[in-house]
Scaffold this motif. Structure first.
Motif, PDB file in Angstrom:
ATOM      1  N   LYS A 247       0.816  -1.204   0.000  1.00 50.16           N
ATOM      2  CA  LYS A 247       0.000   0.000   0.000  1.00 50.16           C
ATOM      3  C   LYS A 247       0.849   1.253   0.000  1.00 50.16           C
ATOM      4  CE  LYS A 247      -0.721   0.923   4.878  1.00 50.16           C
ATOM      5  NZ  LYS A 247      -0.426  -0.250   5.724  1.00 50.16           N
TER       6      LYS A 247
ATOM      7  N   TYR B 159       3.424   1.918  -1.677  1.00 46.90           N
ATOM      8  CA  TYR B 159       3.802   2.361  -3.009  1.00 46.90           C
ATOM      9  C   TYR B 159       2.803   3.351  -3.565  1.00 46.90           C
ATOM     10  CZ  TYR B 159       7.146  -1.456  -3.126  1.00 46.90           C
ATOM     11  OH  TYR B 159       8.188  -2.288  -2.856  1.00 46.90           O
ATOM     12  N   VAL B 160       1.564   3.163  -3.242  1.00 43.01           N
ATOM     13  CA  VAL B 160       0.546   4.029  -3.824  1.00 43.01           C
ATOM     14  C   VAL B 160       0.146   5.167  -2.894  1.00 43.01           C
ATOM     15  CG1 VAL B 160      -1.775   4.076  -4.755  1.00 43.01           C
ATOM     16  CG2 VAL B 160      -0.325   2.118  -5.172  1.00 43.01           C
TER      17      VAL B 160
ATOM     18  N   ILE C 245       2.567   8.140  -2.236  1.00 40.85           N
ATOM     19  CA  ILE C 245       2.677   9.131  -3.295  1.00 40.85           C
ATOM     20  C   ILE C 245       1.536  10.131  -3.208  1.00 40.85           C
ATOM     21  CG2 ILE C 245       2.655   9.487  -5.784  1.00 40.85           C
ATOM     22  CD1 ILE C 245       4.104   6.898  -6.093  1.00 40.85           C
TER      23      ILE C 245
ATOM     24  N   VAL D 294      10.697   3.210  -0.034  1.00 39.82           N
ATOM     25  CA  VAL D 294      10.052   2.107  -0.731  1.00 39.82           C
ATOM     26  C   VAL D 294      10.709   1.851  -2.091  1.00 39.82           C
ATOM     27  CG1 VAL D 294       7.975   1.965  -2.129  1.00 39.82           C
ATOM     28  CG2 VAL D 294       7.800   1.915   0.323  1.00 39.82           C
ATOM     29  N   THR D 295      11.021   2.950  -2.795  1.00 37.54           N
ATOM     30  CA  THR D 295      11.696   2.813  -4.085  1.00 37.54           C
ATOM     31  C   THR D 295      13.056   2.161  -3.923  1.00 37.54           C
ATOM     32  OG1 THR D 295      10.682   4.890  -4.713  1.00 37.54           O
ATOM     33  CG2 THR D 295      12.422   4.065  -6.132  1.00 37.54           C
TER      34      THR D 295
ATOM     35  N   TYR E 187      12.872  -1.548  -3.257  1.00 38.74           N
ATOM     36  CA  TYR E 187      12.555  -2.240  -4.497  1.00 38.74           C
ATOM     37  C   TYR E 187      13.800  -2.374  -5.349  1.00 38.74           C
ATOM     38  CZ  TYR E 187      10.308  -3.093  -9.017  1.00 38.74           C
ATOM     39  OH  TYR E 187       9.936  -3.604 -10.218  1.00 38.74           O
ATOM     40  N   ALA E 188      14.553  -1.275  -5.488  1.00 33.63           N
ATOM     41  CA  ALA E 188      15.728  -1.302  -6.340  1.00 33.63           C
ATOM     42  C   ALA E 188      16.783  -2.247  -5.786  1.00 33.63           C
ATOM     43  CB  ALA E 188      16.296   0.103  -6.494  1.00 33.63           C
TER      44      ALA E 188
END
Lengths: 318, 583, 323
Positions: free
Chosen positions: C277, C279-280, C283, C294-295, C298-299
């Motif tokens: 959640k 991620y969305v 933002i 979060v980014t 992920y990376a």
């Protein structure tokens, strides 16, 4: 002598076919792929003829009829505002197909150009370009897509925006919010295509006919456009076809989080998003778009697989 | 080599099958000695449990269970009633004296041994500390502005701590008009008389806070284990994003009247999932701090004999409206605004789209707000009846120079991205088409950017002519409605309604002590806002569409969001166990 | 091998830093900040100023970015601006393991189901077995989680009551920070979400296996093996399979890291407290440190996954070796 001739004559004759013809023949042997291809053509036709065959428009609401079940008035039932689901599903084909085609095209064009250049020139240029691709590959695509969409949706009607921005905003509004989705999705998916295009370029670069062309004096532009491009186009297009279901599903996801097309433009994603909550009380709302989405995704999957099976062994043999 | 892969694959299959087999093991039976437990849910993870920082309904709900305030809001009349204190006000309305009870205790829940222990008495010093802490600029409280009524409050809160020395800042803190006359008496001095101040005193930002704990743990003080609270319940667990659990506070002065002993609250962000769990018997309520009944299920619930009995429609102190940016043509013409407002069939919207028993609106403030002239039928009555509304709408539009909407320029209606708003917008778009002959374009925008664009200072060219918004009460008084929102200097005045008579009326009403005069002033304000100028088109007053399992025999819900008194709820534990046994 | 790993990791550091810069710039380009509004109401300017000062949002952008990098070096991803008093590190520590559990189980399901289906389809190309196997594999992706989840919740969870309709049954604390206690309750809660998510991945793996196997089967060395007279099954399993798994392994890596889209919907629907959640919602709430955190996670996952993939290549195909 006569015996040998007769023996030879008795052998079955293999028909002459061009590589493309051969591929096509391979494709037709894959029955599911053929069915899928036909289905997609039917979808395209439906999309083009939407105005003619839809019993209603996609935006007329009849609040009294909200959630009406399928029947004589609405073949697939009505949604929460009394809009005909069948009509909206049909119009929804336009959105899904255009997202698919546009995103695929953008991705294809950018990817091929990038990959061709990188593959052809090789050396330093290739190194740098591929490093960039590696970097972009590490970008969490979803997050960037969402950020872009939020940014676009936040631009709103910035009248202060000039030139290109204003033009883009106008175009996007005219298209019911689709343009920015195309850009957001396509702009990020070219990376995979670039890699493939580069790989293909590399394998063709050393082939005889390319050497020959160079020997004759054909310049780089000529080589790229007349010899390399036509050959790599096939596998690239096939690869892109396999990405299309992903684009359609991505649009559905964006609609789910509210970053999709503007209402009342019907996309299957938005229809599913409007309907999934009603699954317990009015399941019919979900039926039309979900079925359409599933069938389309399946169709592109099978067609893409079929295309790839058909093209690959042939191309490799050249 | 290949056998390696084979192994991996076989292993994978075995693991998955094992998981399924284990899953099918019979569930553990509930033990006999379980406390009376209520299973509710949170619609989102509360962003914070610190009362000074609360702004979200979930936070406010939790604060209500954990922290007592000087006053409370009555569940029916929404008027201020005593909780920790009774009060007296001076003749000029500027000085309030709160006399606190002496049996409220600070308690601490020890996680390791699962017990509640007493820490100390709740005193007037805690109230003073709490209030000053909210106003302290270093705390960063989003709701501090409701306390600007207190003398020195605004000065302290708007100060820049970087530019002041320690002494200067301390001087400002000391200068706030709240002090403890003794251990159980608080005296508050206001900047002007405000009849609604006792309601403000019930808000979470003015509650007593435990100074020692906060100073010891800093921002972590709200975690269970550190938390010190004084309300009817204590926090026993907070797994962020997953679950909150509460337990009855045995040291609460009315603990013997608190029937529900334990509360479980998983965090469920998806309203349809919450309802599925409710129907499966895993949740007992569909209400604050969670979701109400999802819209698509309303018809089925009403039609079902069992479910319809569990349905409960309660008032909510919010109004839904479409605002007009009154400086943008053609909506700078009051007749055009009136036409568009009149053409909205609120009742049809409520019956067919919203289905939640909402009420059509014709004033900005909704029923339950002190001073709201909801019963005054001289304020735009045609907004309530579409037959009259349609006729008047066409009249207004023709008078404005656009008979049948001929020659009307392109007009945009904007709302933030949300399925609910989209539905309403599309329905109303259709109504305007049908009743006026006008075609309006709908656009959406992302929430934060949307609000930024609407600010009065943002450029008009970026704005639509019509925008969607709602307003919910911070406290139940018109001062928070017409007063705070539409005065000329307000940053919420997106409609750009600049009216001197209106400004004068709300300004005077703020400090007016004579309640009749005060009501009359607010009545005039609403007249000006709606009936004469139609700066906004009120559409409906919100309701809460809740459901409660039949074994919840008492479940009072307060119209003010989040202010739910769980200590007054009653659960028939035998009935619940029986119901669960059957499920 | 070790040198290779270290080299790869070192190379990814500048990439990650560049990534943070790109996301930082994009995020700030979007109008609106985390503190402008509380619900519908715009906050008074003084309050906004207070809050922005507290979180250093009033400083010049580059300085903020520098501050962020500095904290990052100390492995501190900053505070959440929306969940007051909570650090991004806490959010990750609490929520990431759950997403990981969900993702891992789904990928495992996909591998266990997808690979055999793909093999079957490839061996019997263009027969009805091929179509059926591919269909089964693909149907999972064609029915989006958006549709499958509410369907399963309603039918299996509520109407039939066979399994819990929602929530994640993992009891804290986890072993090693992310392994849950294997209680029956945990598995019971896990089945529906894992099936929803896993069937989507099955498609990717199944189709890839099929395609890769088809390609490999035609290669010369396979024909040689056949010519030598080996049985069909031996041919397939021993020679073809290993090499055809390479493209599959390629995709498992990013697939794992790409658990994002799938998890958001599944986590939302089943009320699972994972990272999805964020991620969305982060933002739209403009919670800058959370977005960055979060980014970054992920990376980093992607880098790790790609590395793992390359190492598996080497194991699978001795022809590919790195010095």
């Amino acid at each position: 002598m006569a015996v040998a001739e007769r023996a030879v004559a008795a052998l079955p004759v293999r028909r002459e076919r061009s590589p493309w013809g051969d591929a096509f023949y391979q494709l037709t042997r894959n029955r599911v792929a053929v069915v899928s291809g036909i289905l997609i053509i039917v979808l395209v036709l439906l999309a083009l003829l939407a105005d003619v065959i839809s019993p209603y428009t996609y935006y007329e609401t009849r609040v009294i009829d909200n959630y009406m079940r399928p029947g004589s008035k609405y073949l697939l039932g009505a949604d929460t505002l009394g809009r005909d689901i069948l009509s909206r599903t049909i119009y929804g084909i336009r959105v899904s197909l255009s997202v698919a085609v546009m995103a695929a095209t953008v991705s294809l064009i950018i990817g091929i150009i990038y990959g061709l250049t990188s593959g052809y020139f090789g050396g330093r240029v290739d190194e740098v370009m591929m490093r960039l691709v590696d970097f972009l590959y590490g970008l969490p695509v979803i997050i960037v897509v969402i950020l872009l969409q939020v940014y676009f949706k936040a631009l709103g009607r910035r009248a202060a925006a000039t030139g290109l921005s204003a033009l883009l905003i106008k175009a996007d509004l005219a298209m019911g919010g689709l343009l920015f989705i195309f850009i957001a999705i396509g702009a990020l998916n070219w990376i995979g295509m670039a890699r493939i295009a580069r790989g293909q370029t590399l394998s063709y670069k050393e082939k005889d006919f390319v050497m020959a062309a160079r020997a004759v004096g054909v310049g780089p532009i000529g080589i790229i456009f007349r010899h390399l491009l036509p050959n790599i186009l096939g596998p690239c297009v096939v690869q892109e076809t396999l990405q299309i279901p992903g684009y359609i599903l991505l649009e559905a996801f964006l609609s789910f989080i509210g970053l999709g097309v503007n209402p009342p433009t019907p996309s299957w994603g938005i229809m599913i998003q409007e309907g999934y909550q009603a699954i317990r009380s009015y399941p019919h709302v979900l039926l039309g778009p979900a079925l359409a989405l599933t069938l389309t995704v399946l169709a592109f999957n099978f067609l893409g697989d079929g295309l790839r099976d058909a093209f690959d062994p042939v191309m490799r043999g050249t | 080599m290949s056998s390696k892969l084979r192994w991996v694959w076989v292993l994978g299959v075995i693991v998955l099958v094992a998981m399924v087999v284990v899953a099918c093991a019979p569930a553990a039976a509930p033990t006999a000695e379980e406390p009376i437990t209520l299973d509710l849910h949170f619609g989102t993870d509360p962003p914070t449990l610190d009362p000074a920082l609360g702004s979200d309904t979930t936070s406010i709900w939790a604060d209500e269970q954990l922290y007592l305030a000087l006053t409370d809001l009555d569940d029916v009349t929404v008027e201020a009633i005593p909780e920790l204190a009774t009060w007296e006000v001076s003749a000029d309305g500027l000085v309030y004296t709160f006399s606190m009870r002496d049996d409220a205790k600070w308690v601490h829940y020890d996680i390791r041994i699962d017990t509640v222990e007493e820490v100390g008495p709740v005193t007037a010093h805690d109230v003073v500390y709490g209030t000053k802490r909210t106003l302290d600029p270093r705390t960063g409280s989003p709701y501090a502005y409701v306390l600007y009524l207190i003398e020195g409050g605004e000065d302290l809160n708007t100060a820049d701590p970087d530019e002041l020395s320690e002494e200067e800042l301390q001087a400002l803190i000391d200068g706030v008009g709240i002090k403890a006359l003794d251990d159980y008496t608080v005296e508050v001095t206001l900047t002007q008389s405000a009849a609604f101040f006792p309601a403000v005193a019930s808000m979470w930002v003015m509650r007593p806070m435990p100074q020692a704990t906060i100073e010891e743990f800093g921002e972590d003080w709200v975690m269970p284990g550190n938390l010190v609270s004084n309300g009817p319940y204590v926090l026993t667990e907070w797994s962020h994003g997953a679950m909150l659990r509460f337990k009855k506070n045995p040291y609460y002065y009315d603990a013997d009247q608190v029937q529900i002993e334990a509360i479980n609250g998983p965090v469920i962000m998806e309203t349809s999932t919450a309802f599925a769990l409710y129907e499966a018997g895993e949740l007992d309520i569909m209400a604050d701090p969670g979701w109400g009944v999802p819209l698509p299920d309303m018809d089925r619930v009403r039609a079902d004999p069992a479910l319809s009995k569990e349905l409960s429609i309660e008032p909510r102190l919010c109004t839904y409206y479409y605002g007009f940016v009154t400086t943008k043509p053609p909506f700078d013409n009051v007749l055009v605004r009136k036409a568009f407002a009149a053409a909205i069939d609120s009742q049809a919207l409520i019956d067919n789209v919203l289905k939640g028993g909402q009420l059509p609106a014709h004033t900005f403030a909704c029923p339950g707000i002190w001073g709201a002239p909801v019963d005054d039928m001289t304020i735009a009555p045609y907004l309530l009846d579409i037959a009259e509304g349609k006729a008047k709408a066409q009249e207004f539009l023709a008078e404005a120079g656009y008979p049948n909407c001929e020659g009307f320029p392109e007009v945009i209606l904007m709302h933030n991205i949300s399925e609910g708003h989209a539905l309403i917008a599309q329905a109303i778009q259709e109504m305007w088409r049908e009743n006026l002959g006008c075609t309006v374009k709908i656009e959406t925008m992302e929430w934060s950017a949307y609000l930024n664009m609407l600010l009065p200072d943002s450029p008009d060219e970026d704005k639509p002519q019509i925008y969607r918004l709602g307003w919910c009460a911070d406290y139940p008084d018109e001062a928070n409605w017409v007063g705070d929102v539409f005065n000329s200097k307000s940053t919420q005045n997106y409609a750009k309604f600049f009216n001197d008579e209106f400004d004068a009326a709300v300004e005077e009403a703020l400090g007016e002590q004579d309640l009749e005069k005060r009501a009359a002033l607010y009545n005039r304000a609403e007249h000006l806002l709606i009936d004469e100028n139609m700066a906004i088109a009120p559409i409906y007053y919100y309701t809460r569409v809740n459901m409660f399992k039949p074994y919840l025999t008492e479940h009072p819900v307060n119209p003010a969001g989040g202010t739910v008194h769980m200590d007054k709820w009653v659960l028939d534990w035998e009935a619940k166990k029986a119901a669960l046994g059957l499920e | 091998m070790l040198r290779y790993i270290v080299r790869r990791l070192l190379v990814s550091i500048p990439v990650l830093i560049a990534l943070t810069f790109v996301v930082f710039a994009l995020m700030r380009a979007i109008p609106g900040g985390p503190f402008d509004f509380v619900g519908d109401k715009s906050l008074p300017a003084s309050v906004v100023a207070n809050l922005e000062r507290k979180y250093h949002l009033d400083e010049p952008l580059l300085k903020q970015y520098g501050r962020y990098l500095w904290d990052l070096l100390h492995l501190d991803m900053g505070p959440s601006m929306r969940e007051r008093g909570r650090m991004v590190n806490d959010i990750v520590r609490d929520n990431f393991p759950v997403s990981f559990q969900l993702g891992a189980m789904s990928v495992a399901l996909a591998v266990v189901m997808g690979i055999p289906l793909g093999i079957l389809a490839a061996l019997k190309q263009n027969s009805w077995i091929d179509y059926l196997a591919t269909f089964i594999a693909v149907i999972g992706v064609a029915i989006p989680a958006l549709v499958l989840a509410p369907f399963l919740i309603w039918i299996v969870g509520v109407r039939l009551g066979w399994l819990p309709a929602a929530l994640w049954g993992a009891e804290r604390p986890f072993y090693l920070g992310f392994i849950p206690k294997p209680t029956p309750d945990f598995f019971r809660h896990a089945i529906l979400p894992v099936v929803t998510l896993g069937t989507g991945f099955t498609a990717a793996i199944g189709r890839l296996t099929r395609a890769a196997l088809l390609q490999v089967i035609r290669e010369d060395y396979i024909r040689t093996a056949r010519a030598k007279g080996l049985r069909e099954r031996a041919v397939v399993v021993r020679h073809a399979l290993k090499n055809s798994l390479i493209p599959v392994v390629t995709v498992i890596g990013p697939l794992f890291a790409a658990v994002v889209t799938g998890t958001f919907v599944v986590e939302q629907m089943f009320a699972i407290p994972g990272m999805g959640k964020y991620y969305v919602t982060a933002i739209s709430q403009r919670d800058y440190p959370v977005i960055m955190g979060v980014t970054l996670i992920y990376a980093v996952l992607l880098v790790a996954a790609n590395l793992l993939v390359d190492m598996t290549y080497a194991w699978l195909d001795p022809r590919i070796r790195y010095q």
